[in-house]
Design a protein around this motif. Sequence first.
Motif, short mmCIF file in Angstrom:
data_model
loop_
_atom_site.label_atom_id
_atom_site.label_comp_id
_atom_site.label_asym_id
_atom_site.label_seq_id
_atom_site.Cartn_x
_atom_site.Cartn_y
_atom_site.Cartn_z
N VAL A 4 4.94 -0.19 12.76
CA VAL A 4 4.80 -1.02 13.95
C VAL A 4 3.69 -0.48 14.84
O VAL A 4 2.89 -1.26 15.41
CB VAL A 4 6.14 -1.07 14.73
CG1 VAL A 4 5.96 -1.79 16.07
CG2 VAL A 4 7.21 -1.77 13.89
N GLU A 5 3.59 0.81 14.94
CA GLU A 5 2.55 1.42 15.78
C GLU A 5 1.15 1.07 15.24
O GLU A 5 0.23 0.77 16.01
CB GLU A 5 2.74 2.93 15.85
CG GLU A 5 1.84 3.63 16.87
CD GLU A 5 2.06 3.11 18.30
OE1 GLU A 5 1.06 3.07 19.05
OE2 GLU A 5 3.20 2.74 18.64
N GLN A 6 0.97 1.11 13.93
CA GLN A 6 -0.31 0.76 13.33
C GLN A 6 -0.65 -0.71 13.60
O GLN A 6 -1.80 -1.05 13.89
CB GLN A 6 -0.29 1.01 11.82
CG GLN A 6 -0.37 2.48 11.44
CD GLN A 6 -0.20 2.67 9.95
OE1 GLN A 6 0.66 2.05 9.32
NE2 GLN A 6 -1.03 3.53 9.37
N ALA A 7 0.34 -1.56 13.51
CA ALA A 7 0.13 -2.99 13.79
C ALA A 7 -0.35 -3.19 15.23
O ALA A 7 -1.27 -3.96 15.49
CB ALA A 7 1.40 -3.77 13.54
N GLU A 44 -5.08 3.80 1.31
CA GLU A 44 -4.94 3.97 2.75
C GLU A 44 -4.51 2.67 3.43
O GLU A 44 -5.10 1.61 3.20
CB GLU A 44 -6.27 4.43 3.37
CG GLU A 44 -6.76 5.78 2.86
CD GLU A 44 -5.85 6.92 3.27
OE1 GLU A 44 -5.27 6.84 4.38
OE2 GLU A 44 -5.72 7.88 2.49
N THR A 45 -3.48 2.76 4.25
CA THR A 45 -3.05 1.61 5.04
C THR A 45 -4.08 1.34 6.14
O THR A 45 -4.50 2.24 6.84
CB THR A 45 -1.68 1.88 5.70
OG1 THR A 45 -0.71 2.11 4.67
CG2 THR A 45 -1.23 0.71 6.57
N CYS A 46 -4.50 0.07 6.25
CA CYS A 46 -5.49 -0.28 7.27
C CYS A 46 -5.32 -1.75 7.65
O CYS A 46 -5.99 -2.62 7.08
CB CYS A 46 -6.91 0.00 6.80
SG CYS A 46 -8.16 -0.28 8.11
N PRO A 47 -4.45 -2.05 8.60
CA PRO A 47 -4.24 -3.44 9.00
C PRO A 47 -5.49 -4.08 9.61
O PRO A 47 -5.65 -5.30 9.52
CB PRO A 47 -3.10 -3.37 10.00
CG PRO A 47 -3.07 -1.95 10.47
CD PRO A 47 -3.55 -1.13 9.32
N TYR A 72 -2.29 -7.01 0.57
CA TYR A 72 -0.97 -6.39 0.37
C TYR A 72 -1.08 -4.87 0.37
O TYR A 72 -0.29 -4.17 1.04
CB TYR A 72 -0.35 -6.89 -0.93
CG TYR A 72 0.85 -6.10 -1.35
CD1 TYR A 72 2.06 -6.20 -0.65
CD2 TYR A 72 0.79 -5.22 -2.44
CE1 TYR A 72 3.16 -5.45 -1.02
CE2 TYR A 72 1.89 -4.47 -2.81
CZ TYR A 72 3.06 -4.58 -2.10
OH TYR A 72 4.16 -3.83 -2.47
N GLN A 73 -2.04 -4.33 -0.38
CA GLN A 73 -2.15 -2.88 -0.47
C GLN A 73 -2.58 -2.25 0.85
O GLN A 73 -2.23 -1.11 1.15
CB GLN A 73 -3.12 -2.51 -1.60
CG GLN A 73 -2.56 -2.83 -2.99
CD GLN A 73 -3.49 -2.40 -4.11
OE1 GLN A 73 -4.28 -1.48 -3.96
NE2 GLN A 73 -3.38 -3.07 -5.25
N LEU A 74 -3.32 -2.98 1.65
CA LEU A 74 -3.74 -2.47 2.97
C LEU A 74 -2.61 -2.47 3.99
O LEU A 74 -2.69 -1.80 5.01
CB LEU A 74 -4.90 -3.31 3.51
CG LEU A 74 -6.27 -3.09 2.85
CD1 LEU A 74 -7.23 -4.20 3.25
CD2 LEU A 74 -6.84 -1.71 3.22
N THR A 75 -1.54 -3.23 3.72
CA THR A 75 -0.47 -3.38 4.72
C THR A 75 0.93 -3.03 4.22
O THR A 75 1.88 -3.08 5.00
CB THR A 75 -0.43 -4.84 5.25
OG1 THR A 75 -0.21 -5.74 4.14
CG2 THR A 75 -1.73 -5.22 5.93
#
Length: 208
Positions: free
Chosen positions: A85-88, A16-19, A77-80
């Motif tokens: 851009v919206e997530q950031a 899961e992406t999680c910045p 790295y795996q989280l991002t």
Amino acid sequence: MWTYEKRLQFPVNIKETCPKTASLIISQFGGPDGELAASMRYLSQRYTMPCKEVGGLLTDIGTEELGHLEMICSIIYQLTKNLSVEQAKTAGFDAYYVDHTSGLWPTAAAGVPFNACEFQSKGDAITDLIEDLAAEQKARTTYDNLIRIIPDPSVREPLKFLRAREVVHFQRFGEALEKIKSDLDAKNFYYFNPEFDKQFVKKPADQG
């Protein structure tokens, strides 16, 4: 001493992406108690350590810390890696994104960039080893804090592994401090610098 294998000390498999999580864990990359500072601290201190056994320990732990740095960078790295851009923007990762996109750059979670003032190499065995003991405890506390606030098991498990290694390193440095003290005058542990004032260090023939 080391056999290099192309794998991490502990597997990192984050889906899961999680910045937001990445912005917290990055402290263990470039923060005051992070793995980059730890590796540089121990690999710098080893050269003047008066006991070869303790110098070897610093080499081993300093090298292991580089492996831990690789784990932390893999987590970030795996989280991002699939970051939008919206997530950031919504995760408060936008300021970092502007400067680095999703590239890895050493900084603390509070935004303070890494610099060499994060660690010390004093050239005094007692001073350096006490710093090392404190460094391991501070890193352990940071991992405690991260584990408390991060719910994702795929992130928590490698963090738990890293926390456990901090405890082991603390124990090894405690043993190293006692080893150094055993070579000194028991009445004067803190009266002189055993790396520089070598006339006060017991010779092998005096150690019984």
